[in-house]
Design a protein around this motif. Structure first.
Motif, PDB file in Angstrom:
ATOM      1  N   SER A  15       0.800  -1.220   0.000  1.00 31.08           N
ATOM      2  CA  SER A  15       0.000   0.000   0.000  1.00 31.08           C
ATOM      3  C   SER A  15       0.834   1.272   0.000  1.00 31.08           C
ATOM      4  O   SER A  15       0.389   2.304  -0.477  1.00 31.08           O
ATOM      5  N   PHE A  16       2.061   1.205   0.560  1.00 27.10           N
ATOM      6  CA  PHE A  16       2.906   2.400   0.525  1.00 27.10           C
ATOM      7  C   PHE A  16       4.355   2.015   0.799  1.00 27.10           C
ATOM      8  O   PHE A  16       4.680   0.848   1.028  1.00 27.10           O
ATOM      9  N   TYR A  17       5.258   3.003   0.764  1.00 25.76           N
ATOM     10  CA  TYR A  17       6.688   2.756   0.599  1.00 25.76           C
ATOM     11  C   TYR A  17       7.365   1.847   1.628  1.00 25.76           C
ATOM     12  O   TYR A  17       8.050   0.889   1.237  1.00 25.76           O
ATOM     13  N   PRO A  18       7.303   2.088   2.939  1.00 25.00           N
ATOM     14  CA  PRO A  18       8.073   1.242   3.863  1.00 25.00           C
ATOM     15  C   PRO A  18       7.746  -0.244   3.732  1.00 25.00           C
ATOM     16  O   PRO A  18       8.650  -1.088   3.792  1.00 25.00           O
ATOM     17  N   ILE A  19       6.480  -0.566   3.547  1.00 22.35           N
ATOM     18  CA  ILE A  19       6.085  -1.969   3.389  1.00 22.35           C
ATOM     19  C   ILE A  19       6.678  -2.532   2.098  1.00 22.35           C
ATOM     20  O   ILE A  19       7.154  -3.671   2.051  1.00 22.35           O
ATOM     21  N   THR A  45      14.209  26.104  10.535  1.00 27.81           N
ATOM     22  CA  THR A  45      13.499  24.880  10.153  1.00 27.81           C
ATOM     23  C   THR A  45      14.501  23.802   9.744  1.00 27.81           C
ATOM     24  O   THR A  45      15.633  24.087   9.360  1.00 27.81           O
ATOM     25  N   MET A  46      14.038  22.560   9.837  1.00 29.14           N
ATOM     26  CA  MET A  46      14.866  21.412   9.477  1.00 29.14           C
ATOM     27  C   MET A  46      13.942  20.247   9.125  1.00 29.14           C
ATOM     28  O   MET A  46      12.812  20.194   9.590  1.00 29.14           O
ATOM     29  N   VAL A  47      14.447  19.298   8.326  1.00 31.25           N
ATOM     30  CA  VAL A  47      13.636  18.159   7.904  1.00 31.25           C
ATOM     31  C   VAL A  47      13.623  17.061   8.970  1.00 31.25           C
ATOM     32  O   VAL A  47      14.655  16.715   9.539  1.00 31.25           O
ATOM     33  N   LEU A  48      12.439  16.526   9.247  1.00 38.14           N
ATOM     34  CA  LEU A  48      12.270  15.273   9.974  1.00 38.14           C
ATOM     35  C   LEU A  48      11.297  14.444   9.140  1.00 38.14           C
ATOM     36  O   LEU A  48      10.130  14.795   9.000  1.00 38.14           O
ATOM     37  N   ASN A  49      11.788  13.376   8.574  1.00 39.18           N
ATOM     38  CA  ASN A  49      11.068  12.646   7.538  1.00 39.18           C
ATOM     39  C   ASN A  49      10.238  11.512   8.142  1.00 39.18           C
ATOM     40  O   ASN A  49      10.794  10.622   8.799  1.00 39.18           O
ATOM     41  N   PRO A  50       8.914  11.493   7.927  1.00 39.69           N
ATOM     42  CA  PRO A  50       8.089  10.390   8.425  1.00 39.69           C
ATOM     43  C   PRO A  50       8.186   9.124   7.563  1.00 39.69           C
ATOM     44  O   PRO A  50       7.521   8.128   7.854  1.00 39.69           O
ATOM     45  N   VAL A  51       8.997   9.174   6.532  1.00 39.52           N
ATOM     46  CA  VAL A  51       9.272   8.021   5.664  1.00 39.52           C
ATOM     47  C   VAL A  51       7.979   7.394   5.138  1.00 39.52           C
ATOM     48  O   VAL A  51       7.811   6.178   5.134  1.00 39.52           O
ATOM     49  N   GLU A  52       7.074   8.259   4.713  1.00 40.49           N
ATOM     50  CA  GLU A  52       5.819   7.773   4.124  1.00 40.49           C
ATOM     51  C   GLU A  52       5.971   7.474   2.641  1.00 40.49           C
ATOM     52  O   GLU A  52       5.149   6.783   2.057  1.00 40.49           O
ATOM     53  N   GLY A  53       7.029   7.998   2.049  1.00 40.56           N
ATOM     54  CA  GLY A  53       7.305   7.777   0.643  1.00 40.56           C
ATOM     55  C   GLY A  53       8.571   8.515   0.266  1.00 40.56           C
ATOM     56  O   GLY A  53       9.118   9.283   1.056  1.00 40.56           O
ATOM     57  N   LEU A  54       9.047   8.260  -0.951  1.00 43.73           N
ATOM     58  CA  LEU A  54      10.244   8.936  -1.451  1.00 43.73           C
ATOM     59  C   LEU A  54       9.864  10.086  -2.372  1.00 43.73           C
ATOM     60  O   LEU A  54       8.870  10.016  -3.095  1.00 43.73           O
ATOM     61  N   THR A  55      10.662  11.157  -2.343  1.00 39.92           N
ATOM     62  CA  THR A  55      10.542  12.188  -3.361  1.00 39.92           C
ATOM     63  C   THR A  55      11.236  11.675  -4.623  1.00 39.92           C
ATOM     64  O   THR A  55      11.968  10.670  -4.593  1.00 39.92           O
ATOM     65  N   ALA A 107      14.436   9.037  -4.700  1.00 40.89           N
ATOM     66  CA  ALA A 107      14.406   7.796  -5.483  1.00 40.89           C
ATOM     67  C   ALA A 107      15.616   7.727  -6.410  1.00 40.89           C
ATOM     68  O   ALA A 107      16.256   6.665  -6.538  1.00 40.89           O
ATOM     69  N   LYS A 108      15.953   8.847  -7.043  1.00 37.56           N
ATOM     70  CA  LYS A 108      17.114   8.878  -7.941  1.00 37.56           C
ATOM     71  C   LYS A 108      18.413   8.667  -7.180  1.00 37.56           C
ATOM     72  O   LYS A 108      19.375   8.108  -7.703  1.00 37.56           O
ATOM     73  N   ALA A 109      18.455   9.136  -5.941  1.00 35.38           N
ATOM     74  CA  ALA A 109      19.653   9.005  -5.108  1.00 35.38           C
ATOM     75  C   ALA A 109      19.741   7.653  -4.401  1.00 35.38           C
ATOM     76  O   ALA A 109      20.660   7.419  -3.612  1.00 35.38           O
ATOM     77  N   ASN A 110      18.765   6.763  -4.661  1.00 32.71           N
ATOM     78  CA  ASN A 110      18.706   5.437  -4.034  1.00 32.71           C
ATOM     79  C   ASN A 110      18.585   5.512  -2.509  1.00 32.71           C
ATOM     80  O   ASN A 110      19.118   4.657  -1.785  1.00 32.71           O
ATOM     81  N   ASP A 111      17.911   6.540  -2.033  1.00 31.23           N
ATOM     82  CA  ASP A 111      17.608   6.600  -0.605  1.00 31.23           C
ATOM     83  C   ASP A 111      16.632   5.481  -0.250  1.00 31.23           C
ATOM     84  O   ASP A 111      15.886   4.984  -1.107  1.00 31.23           O
ATOM     85  N   ASP A 112      16.624   5.092   1.016  1.00 31.67           N
ATOM     86  CA  ASP A 112      15.697   4.068   1.473  1.00 31.67           C
ATOM     87  C   ASP A 112      15.329   4.337   2.931  1.00 31.67           C
ATOM     88  O   ASP A 112      15.701   5.378   3.484  1.00 31.67           O
TER      89      ASP A 112
END
Length: 334
Positions: A42-46, A298-308, A312-317
């Motif tokens: 259903s979404f990215y982490p899974i 401000t600063m990023v804290l990512n809920p890891v709901e999906g990739l930008t 995706a191009k940078a092979n982040d996971d």
């Protein structure tokens, strides 16, 4: 005349096919492959965990497109077709995917797909924060939340409590999810049971190491209060001794009142908070508004709901994003 019309018609038909193919390609991570265990997620982490555990034995298809935030997304008709042909459909549950009940009803009546809620077994957190999209509404689970609210307490509280669905943001919960995914793969494909077990063990070790890093690094920091744009970090905070103050509720597009911004700005000043966290898949406008009001950064804290697209191009996971989260938390809480 007729041949010209025919050629034009064929060209138009070909153009339509190209547009359809292009549109489908942009909206899905793949298609059904015969001879593989097809797993729709259903979404990215899974999706990431299913690919890691499944290895070459599995064809994983993620319903959620790259760059899309999951709270408001709904599946297309082609997603129903693909899932009907799959062996497994893995979804988070805990109220994240409000579309799942109707989606399952829409599957082909002859489909043998097994639907698995991978958040099962996690100690779910309940909240009275408003969620205009109804995620987790009236889903009083048997588990207890971080404040010790029991199922009996939920009944007394009426229908105002919601299940917080953001289980995966804590590595401790992610370990439970990974085990549920492994078990579902072994049940669907017992012939490759040992391979799933081996790859799960590798993934579980990585998650346990990540968990240990969060425990060690966050445990020695003097400050414990964070301000986030979207109430997505309750499991992370519960498991690692932090407290979150959220601009918005469980849904990242729930609009706060102006008084909420003022109150949060006061909290930021009183607690000596130096950063307002925002996330990349939704607008940072409110986070910047609050930061300007409070005179902080401000600063990023990512809920890891999906990739930008860039991630995706940078092979982040999951692991690279959670490592970045840890580094940003360390910087903010020094």
């Amino acid at each position: 005349m007729n041949s010209t019309v025919t050629r034009k018609g064929l060209l138009l038909f070909a153009l339509i096919l190209v547009l359809i193919a292009t549109g489908c390609g942009a909206k899905s991570s793949g298609s059904i492959i015969e001879g593989k265990v097809n797993v729709v997620t259903s979404f990215y982490p899974i999706y990431e965990f299913a690919k890691e555990i499944g290895g070459e034995d599995v064809n994983a298809i993620n319903l959620l497109p790259v760059g899309v935030e999951p709270h408001d997304w709904t599946p297309r008709s082609q997603d129903i077709v693909n899932t009907s042909k799959a062996q497994l459909f893995l979804y988070n549950g805990a109220g994240l995917e409000g579309w799942v009940p109707n989606f399952l009803k829409g599957l082909d009546s002859e489909s043998g797909v097994q639907a698995v809620e991978v958040s099962k077994g996690i100690d779910l957190i309940m909240t009275d924060e408003e969620d205009e999209h109804g995620h987790g509404a009236n889903e009083a689970a048997d588990e207890h939340d971080s404040e010790g609210v029991t199922n009996e307490d939920h009944t007394d509280a009426g229908d105002s409590l919601h299940t917080d669905p953001h289980t995966w943001v804590s590595p401790k919960s992610a370990i439970v999810m990974a085990e549920n995914i492994k078990n579902s793969l072994q049940k669907a494909d017992p012939a490759h049971k040992e391979g799933y077990e081996e790859r799960y063990n590798v993934l579980a070790d990585r998650l346990k190491n990540l968990d240990s890093k969060f425990v060690e690094e966050l445990g020695k920091l003097p400050n414990k209060e964070i301000v986030v744009s979207h109430q997505a970090f309750a499991y992370l905070c519960r498991d690692y001794g932090l407290t979150q103050h959220a601009i918005m509720g469980l849904s990242p597009d729930a609009e706060p009142r102006s008084q909420d911004i003022v109150d949060l700005a006061n909290t930021v000043k009183e607690e000596g908070i130096r950063y307002i966290f925002f996330e990349e898949l939704v607008s940072d406008k409110l986070a910047k508004t609050l930061a300007n009001e409070a005179g902080v950064s401000t600063m990023v804290l990512n809920p890891v709901e999906g990739l930008t697209e860039d991630q995706a191009k940078a092979n982040d996971d999951y692991f690279t994003l959670m490592e970045k989260n840890l580094q940003n938390l360390i910087l903010a809480l020094k």
